[in-house]
Design a protein around this motif. Structure first.
Motif, PDB file in Angstrom:
ATOM      1  N   ILE A  71      -0.669   5.249   4.632  1.00 32.16           N
ATOM      2  CA  ILE A  71      -1.717   4.692   3.690  1.00 32.16           C
ATOM      3  C   ILE A  71      -2.142   3.184   3.809  1.00 32.16           C
ATOM      4  O   ILE A  71      -3.013   2.481   3.955  1.00 32.16           O
ATOM      5  CB  ILE A  71      -1.660   5.090   2.342  1.00 32.16           C
ATOM      6  CG1 ILE A  71      -1.757   6.606   2.225  1.00 32.16           C
ATOM      7  CG2 ILE A  71      -2.778   4.488   1.510  1.00 32.16           C
ATOM      8  CD1 ILE A  71      -1.421   7.351   0.917  1.00 32.16           C
ATOM      9  N   ARG A  72      -0.794   2.449   3.819  1.00 26.38           N
ATOM     10  CA  ARG A  72      -0.781   1.058   3.971  1.00 26.38           C
ATOM     11  C   ARG A  72      -1.278   0.496   5.224  1.00 26.38           C
ATOM     12  O   ARG A  72      -1.908  -0.497   5.296  1.00 26.38           O
ATOM     13  CB  ARG A  72       0.619   0.614   3.725  1.00 26.38           C
ATOM     14  CG  ARG A  72       1.327   0.850   2.332  1.00 26.38           C
ATOM     15  CD  ARG A  72       2.498  -0.257   2.064  1.00 26.38           C
ATOM     16  NE  ARG A  72       3.437   0.411   3.063  1.00 26.38           N
ATOM     17  CZ  ARG A  72       4.502   1.183   2.902  1.00 26.38           C
ATOM     18  NH1 ARG A  72       4.476   1.971   1.620  1.00 26.38           N
ATOM     19  NH2 ARG A  72       5.492   1.596   3.730  1.00 26.38           N
ATOM     20  N   GLU A  74      -3.440   2.196   7.012  1.00 21.61           N
ATOM     21  CA  GLU A  74      -4.938   2.168   7.262  1.00 21.61           C
ATOM     22  C   GLU A  74      -5.780   1.172   6.313  1.00 21.61           C
ATOM     23  O   GLU A  74      -6.785   0.822   6.891  1.00 21.61           O
ATOM     24  CB  GLU A  74      -5.270   3.860   6.767  1.00 21.61           C
ATOM     25  CG  GLU A  74      -5.087   4.726   7.521  1.00 21.61           C
ATOM     26  CD  GLU A  74      -5.191   6.150   7.193  1.00 21.61           C
ATOM     27  OE1 GLU A  74      -5.587   6.422   5.785  1.00 21.61           O
ATOM     28  OE2 GLU A  74      -5.234   7.073   7.764  1.00 21.61           O
ATOM     29  N   HIS A  75      -4.984   0.789   4.933  1.00 21.16           N
ATOM     30  CA  HIS A  75      -5.509  -0.165   4.051  1.00 21.16           C
ATOM     31  C   HIS A  75      -5.645  -1.624   4.940  1.00 21.16           C
ATOM     32  O   HIS A  75      -6.516  -2.233   4.525  1.00 21.16           O
ATOM     33  CB  HIS A  75      -4.808  -0.006   3.089  1.00 21.16           C
ATOM     34  CG  HIS A  75      -5.458  -1.184   1.888  1.00 21.16           C
ATOM     35  ND1 HIS A  75      -6.550  -1.282   1.030  1.00 21.16           N
ATOM     36  CD2 HIS A  75      -4.735  -2.415   1.584  1.00 21.16           C
ATOM     37  CE1 HIS A  75      -6.558  -2.171   0.640  1.00 21.16           C
ATOM     38  NE2 HIS A  75      -5.589  -3.067   0.775  1.00 21.16           N
ATOM     39  N   GLU A  79      -8.789  -3.682   5.867  1.00 23.23           N
ATOM     40  CA  GLU A  79      -9.024  -4.955   5.322  1.00 23.23           C
ATOM     41  C   GLU A  79      -9.154  -6.000   6.659  1.00 23.23           C
ATOM     42  O   GLU A  79     -10.038  -6.916   6.286  1.00 23.23           O
ATOM     43  CB  GLU A  79      -7.741  -5.396   4.589  1.00 23.23           C
ATOM     44  CG  GLU A  79      -7.767  -4.607   3.258  1.00 23.23           C
ATOM     45  CD  GLU A  79      -8.689  -5.067   2.283  1.00 23.23           C
ATOM     46  OE1 GLU A  79      -9.079  -6.527   2.182  1.00 23.23           O
ATOM     47  OE2 GLU A  79      -9.342  -4.376   1.457  1.00 23.23           O
TER      48      GLU A  79
END
Length: 199
Positions: A71-72, A74-75, A79
């Motif tokens: 998740i981190r 992909e985030h 960004e």
């Protein structure tokens, strides 16, 4: 009969192959990520959801950490993509502003040159005058030329009103500007400078 049987076999063979491929593509498109772990009691689990927080085994922690890391990542990627797009837009805007500033400077310089050559009567070459007039006409039409060169010494309008002839005196010669009217609804100046001639 042989041909009929052979053709039918080929026909059904193609149907079977296409049906298999379609089913395989459909299954692949809807395939889900499955999580596997063993809980603190040694019981194996398989699910499309990560292990719950109530599972405290090392296996569960490892799977949850992997999900959090994914998740981190992909985030962070989203960004970074957003930031790159913003920087690209800002650069595009800066480039546009620079082009507009350069164009305005060039237009101002062109008007100043025409004023110097045709109003103040300072010596200029026909080639330079022609070049500056074409540049001004391309962006500002007749208004741009008038702003720099002033009113022509003579102006003629053709019978069809679609062509205008302007004359400026350059030393002992006259310079003819031939304007053509644009089609109604066309973008840009109302008249196009077709030619600049020295008579």
């Amino acid at each position: 009969n042989y041909c009929l049987e052979g053709c039918m076999n080929k026909y059904f063979g193609w149907i079977f192959l296409l049906t298999f491929l379609w089913t395989f593509v459909g299954i692949s498109a809807h395939a889900q990520i499955m999580f596997r772990w063993k809980d603190q009691d040694g019981v194996s689990h398989v699910s499309d959801q990560p292990p719950p927080l109530s599972c405290i085994s090392d296996d569960c922690r490892r799977v949850r950490e992997g999900v959090d890391r994914k998740i981190r990542e992909e985030h962070a990627a989203a960004e970074a993509k957003k930031k790159a797009a913003k920087l690209a837009e800002e650069k595009k805007w800066r480039d546009y502003q620079k082009r507009e500033a350069d164009r305005n400077i060039a237009l101002a310089e062109g008007k100043a040159l025409l004023n110097k050559c045709l109003v103040i009567k300072s010596g200029c070459t026909f080639e330079k005058l022609s070049s500056e007039m074409r540049y001004l006409a391309a962006y500002e039409g007749q208004e741009g030329v008038l702003a720099g060169a002033g009113q022509p010494a003579k102006r003629q309008i053709a019978n069809n009103s679609n062509t205008e002839y302007w004359y400026y005196y350059v030393g002992s010669n006259s310079m003819q500007l031939v304007w053509s009217r644009r089609e109604p609804g066309a973008l840009g100046p109302r008249f196009i400078l077709d030619s600049v001639n020295l008579n």
